[in-house]
Scaffold this motif. Structure first.
Motif, PDB file in Angstrom:
ATOM      1  N   GLN A  39       0.849  -1.224   0.000  1.00  0.00           N
ATOM      2  CA  GLN A  39       0.000   0.000   0.000  1.00  0.00           C
ATOM      3  C   GLN A  39       0.869   1.252   0.000  1.00  0.00           C
ATOM      4  OE1 GLN A  39      -2.620  -0.380   3.413  1.00  0.00           O
ATOM      5  NE2 GLN A  39      -3.480  -2.271   2.587  1.00  0.00           N
ATOM      6  N   GLN A  42       2.526   1.694  -3.424  1.00  0.00           N
ATOM      7  CA  GLN A  42       1.606   2.254  -4.436  1.00  0.00           C
ATOM      8  C   GLN A  42       1.364   3.737  -4.200  1.00  0.00           C
ATOM      9  OE1 GLN A  42      -1.788  -0.356  -4.153  1.00  0.00           O
ATOM     10  NE2 GLN A  42      -0.568  -2.042  -5.003  1.00  0.00           N
ATOM     11  N   HIS A  52       7.519   2.659 -10.389  1.00  0.00           N
ATOM     12  CA  HIS A  52       7.666   1.638  -9.347  1.00  0.00           C
ATOM     13  C   HIS A  52       8.274   2.235  -8.084  1.00  0.00           C
ATOM     14  CE1 HIS A  52       7.193  -1.407 -12.535  1.00  0.00           C
ATOM     15  NE2 HIS A  52       7.904  -0.560 -13.245  1.00  0.00           N
TER      16      HIS A  52
END
Ligand code: PLP
Length: 366
Positions: A39, A42, A52
């Motif tokens: 989480q 992201q 990324h």
């Protein structure tokens, strides 16, 4: 005594969210590679605009893993500014490569782009600019130069997470961007933590595998790695703190700008900022001549100070023989003159006024 970085005030402002985030992790019990890790990755990839994000154990591990992912090692050279925290060059030596030290700009204390080209040899593999005190170096020029010479660029963004550079975010302007979540950093956790950012899918995969002992599948070690994970609790804390991060960055920029204004009125020299980028002021740093005397006077007035950093790497015992370099006059002078003052998002104006008055008095001398 005034706080240098007020982590207590920051916690009090976000106590409910942080306590709840910690309680959730204690409850689900997945302390290693729990759901908050992905989480956070992201959320931070989206925040920076990177393809990324890989959460790792610290800023140092982020740079070490980045060098390993690029396959940099024995016989290779990496260009590093001489005036930085030791970790930037330490990781180069740890992979078996040689740090080539380059001087800094006298006013920003960031790597002097004009000096990079002449430091490039046939062994050079990468440049590691450090976004010192929270402001990025000339990343566009550095990237163009690196591209011409086929080099990778690794930003040491340990101090600059949240800073903008020509409309892009720190950690999203190079081959690999590395940051630290050390508690006192602009986005700090409550222990050690760090992250790597990249748009390159192959490098992202390599970093993910290196982080867990080179495993591409459970107990299948396809490359040499290390134990470089960031734990779930720390990721949960970063996630909770991310909600207020933009507001905190705005405050840091306001407070840094106010220091600039007040010090220029009083003729106190300070680190400069360029107009095409923001500094998140991980440190607010001035230049003084008699630093020990200024520090003593400020300490007597209850104002803590710090020196980032008292010696360039070429003068550090462990680095002297392990680095290559030419003349480094600006790094040597900065190391003699820099002084960091209290700086955090919760610094109040009257406290700041008191600091500025005390600094001006101390700089003027007896
Ligand atoms: C410029 C710089 N590079 C690297 C690091 C290392 O980060 P960490 O302490 O998370 O390993 C720091 C942290 O102090 C830093 O300021």
């Amino acid at each position: 005594m005034i706080a240098f970085t007020d982590l207590r005030a920051q916690y009090q402002a976000q106590k409910t969210e942080i306590d709840a985030a910690i309680a959730r992790v204690l409850d689900h019990g997945r302390f290693i590679m729990g759901p908050e890790v992905a989480q956070m990755e992201q959320a931070l990839a989206a925040y920076t605009g990177s393809g990324h994000c890989i959460a790792v154990a610290s800023g140092t591990e982020a740079m070490l893993i980045s060098l390993m992912a690029l396959g940099i090692g024995s016989g290779d050279e990496v260009i590093v500014p001489a005036f930085t925290f030791a970790a930037t060059a330490e990781v180069v030596i740890l992979v078996g490569a040689t740090p080539v030290l380059v001087d800094i700009e006298a006013d920003t204390c960031n790597i002097d782009t004009a000096q990079i080209e002449s430091a490039i040899t046939e062994r050079t593999r990468a440049v590691m600019p450090v976004s010192l005190y929270g402001q990025l170096a000339d990343m566009r020029e550095i990237s163009a130069l690196a591209e011409r010479h086929g080099l990778a660029v690794i930003e040491d963004g340990a101090q600059s997470f949240g800073a903008d550079y020509q409309g892009r975010k720190s950690c999203a302007v190079s081959t690999l961007g590395c940051t630290s979540f050390f508690p006192s950093k602009p986005l700090g956790c409550y222990g050690d933590g760090g992250a790597i950012f990249t748009d390159d899918e192959g490098l992202a995969l390599a970093c993910r595998e290196i982080r867990i002992h080179g495993q591409s599948a459970r107990y299948h070690h396809s490359r040499i790695g290390l134990g470089g994970r960031m734990d779930t609790l720390q990721c949960a804390i970063v996630l909770a703190k991310l909600k207020r991060f933009e507001r905190e960055i705005e405050r840091r920029i306001e407070i840094g700008g106010r220091y600039n204004l007040l010090f220029s009125k009083r003729g106190v020299e300070r680190v400069s900022q360029r107009h095409d980028r923001t500094s998140v002021f991980a440190q607010y740093t001035i230049f003084v001549d008699d630093r020990p005397a200024v520090q003593r006077a400020l300490e007597a007035a209850g104002i803590p100070t710090a020196v980032h950093y008292p010696a360039p790497l070429n003068e550090q015992p462990a680095y002297r023989e392990r680095c290559v370099h030419g003349p480094l006059p600006n790094s040597e002078e900065a190391a003699r003159r820099v002084l960091s003052l209290p700086m955090h998002a919760y610094l109040e104006e009257d406290v700041q006024d008191g600091i500025v008055a005390a600094v001006a008095k101390a700089v003027a001398g007896p």
